[in-house]
Scaffold this motif. Structure first.
Motif, PDB file in Angstrom:
ATOM      1  N   GLY A   8       0.826  -1.190   0.000  1.00  0.00           N
ATOM      2  CA  GLY A   8       0.000   0.000   0.000  1.00  0.00           C
ATOM      3  C   GLY A   8       0.864   1.246   0.000  1.00  0.00           C
ATOM      4  N   SER A  56      -0.181   1.504  -5.659  1.00  0.00           N
ATOM      5  CA  SER A  56      -1.144   0.555  -5.128  1.00  0.00           C
ATOM      6  C   SER A  56      -2.470   1.256  -4.899  1.00  0.00           C
ATOM      7  CB  SER A  56      -0.631  -0.016  -3.795  1.00  0.00           C
ATOM      8  OG  SER A  56      -1.601  -0.865  -3.217  1.00  0.00           O
ATOM      9  N   PRO A  57      -3.572   0.551  -5.085  1.00  0.00           N
ATOM     10  CA  PRO A  57      -4.875   1.160  -4.769  1.00  0.00           C
ATOM     11  C   PRO A  57      -5.157   1.157  -3.261  1.00  0.00           C
ATOM     12  CG  PRO A  57      -5.192  -1.065  -5.601  1.00  0.00           C
ATOM     13  CD  PRO A  57      -3.717  -0.760  -5.723  1.00  0.00           C
ATOM     14  N   ILE A  58      -4.350   0.434  -2.497  1.00  0.00           N
ATOM     15  CA  ILE A  58      -4.523   0.382  -1.045  1.00  0.00           C
ATOM     16  C   ILE A  58      -3.738   1.528  -0.427  1.00  0.00           C
ATOM     17  CG2 ILE A  58      -4.101  -0.986   1.033  1.00  0.00           C
ATOM     18  CD1 ILE A  58      -4.546  -3.473  -0.703  1.00  0.00           C
ATOM     19  N   GLN A  59      -4.366   2.205   0.544  1.00  0.00           N
ATOM     20  CA  GLN A  59      -3.741   3.371   1.162  1.00  0.00           C
ATOM     21  C   GLN A  59      -3.665   3.196   2.678  1.00  0.00           C
ATOM     22  OE1 GLN A  59      -6.289   6.584  -0.070  1.00  0.00           O
ATOM     23  NE2 GLN A  59      -5.337   6.706  -2.093  1.00  0.00           N
ATOM     24  N   THR A  89      -7.336   1.677   3.598  1.00  0.00           N
ATOM     25  CA  THR A  89      -8.466   1.789   2.673  1.00  0.00           C
ATOM     26  C   THR A  89      -8.074   1.298   1.281  1.00  0.00           C
ATOM     27  OG1 THR A  89      -7.879   4.081   2.135  1.00  0.00           O
ATOM     28  CG2 THR A  89      -9.505   3.757   3.876  1.00  0.00           C
ATOM     29  N   GLN A  90      -9.097   0.893   0.550  1.00  0.00           N
ATOM     30  CA  GLN A  90      -8.929   0.535  -0.854  1.00  0.00           C
ATOM     31  C   GLN A  90     -10.108   1.171  -1.575  1.00  0.00           C
ATOM     32  OE1 GLN A  90      -9.063  -3.663  -1.738  1.00  0.00           O
ATOM     33  NE2 GLN A  90      -7.891  -3.377  -3.618  1.00  0.00           N
ATOM     34  N   ASP A  91      -9.807   2.119  -2.430  1.00  0.00           N
ATOM     35  CA  ASP A  91     -10.830   2.949  -3.063  1.00  0.00           C
ATOM     36  C   ASP A  91     -11.624   3.646  -1.966  1.00  0.00           C
ATOM     37  OD1 ASP A  91      -9.969   2.208  -5.630  1.00  0.00           O
ATOM     38  OD2 ASP A  91     -11.159   0.362  -5.530  1.00  0.00           O
ATOM     39  N   SER A 106      -8.748  -7.435   0.789  1.00  0.00           N
ATOM     40  CA  SER A 106      -7.990  -6.712  -0.238  1.00  0.00           C
ATOM     41  C   SER A 106      -8.028  -7.429  -1.581  1.00  0.00           C
ATOM     42  CB  SER A 106      -6.544  -6.506   0.205  1.00  0.00           C
ATOM     43  OG  SER A 106      -5.871  -7.750   0.294  1.00  0.00           O
ATOM     44  N   ARG A 116     -13.894  -5.395  -6.668  1.00  0.00           N
ATOM     45  CA  ARG A 116     -14.484  -4.097  -6.339  1.00  0.00           C
ATOM     46  C   ARG A 116     -15.955  -4.228  -6.056  1.00  0.00           C
ATOM     47  NH1 ARG A 116     -12.565   0.790 -10.137  1.00  0.00           N
ATOM     48  NH2 ARG A 116     -11.596   1.900  -8.457  1.00  0.00           N
TER      49      ARG A 116
END
Length: 179
Positions: free
Chosen positions: A43, A65-68, A113-115, A170, A174
């Motif tokens: 992330g 990465s889309p994970i934050q 978070t992811q998106d 994860s 979506r």
């Protein structure tokens, strides 16, 4: 008269011995409940200092990465002092009895978070304290570092317990992430 002098000397000796045997009530170093390992995904850090993260998060950083990760720490300080009048008159003060203590409480929060979905939200609190004497005193930096290490360890332990859930959430397509 001689009995009074012997009694006074015995009392002073007993107080000195008691002062030498006074134990300081310092907070022990944090003990990891689980091994430190990278998370099951990478992330990017959106909030926080990359040099001040729990080890498992630090091992899982990437810029793509889309994970934050959003990480925050706060420290508060406290002090306790025995009144000077008592310490000045108490002979054990001069042989190293504690005069008080300094403490630091660390609070940390980590959100993953992811998106627009939250994969994990973690908080932890840790308090460390160390007594001081007439002859030695802890530094603020020493206590700050110990409190930060303890709170990061608590976050790491929580992440380790949730590894399976985090991996599943994860990897979910979506719109199908667990809420």
């Amino acid at each position: 008269m001689i009995k009074l002098k012997v009694g006074a000397i015995g009392l002073i000796a007993a107080m000195l011995v008691a002062g030498c045997s006074v134990r300081q009530t310092d907070t022990p170093a944090p003990v990891a409940q689980f091994p430190v390992a990278a998370l099951p995904f990478k992330g990017k850090l959106t909030q926080g200092d990359p040099n001040q993260l729990p080890p498992s998060v630090a091992r899982s950083l990437t810029n793509d990465s889309p994970i934050q990760f959003s990480y925050r720490e706060e420290l508060t300080h406290d002090e306790y002092h025995i009144p000077r009048l008592f310490t000045a008159l108490d002979p054990v003060t001069y042989v190293g009895a504690p005069l008080g203590d300094y403490g630091v409480t660390a609070f940390a929060s980590l959100t993953i978070t992811q998106d627009d979905k939250v994969l994990g939200d973690y908080t932890a609190k840790a308090h460390v304290s160390k007594s001081y004497t007439l002859y030695s005193e802890p530094t603020h930096a020493e206590l700050d570092d110990a409190a930060r290490a303890a709170v990061r360890q608590k976050i790491d332990d929580q992440l380790y317990r949730d590894r399976q859930k985090l991996a599943e959430d994860s990897a979910a397509p979506r719109g199908r992430l667990a809420e």
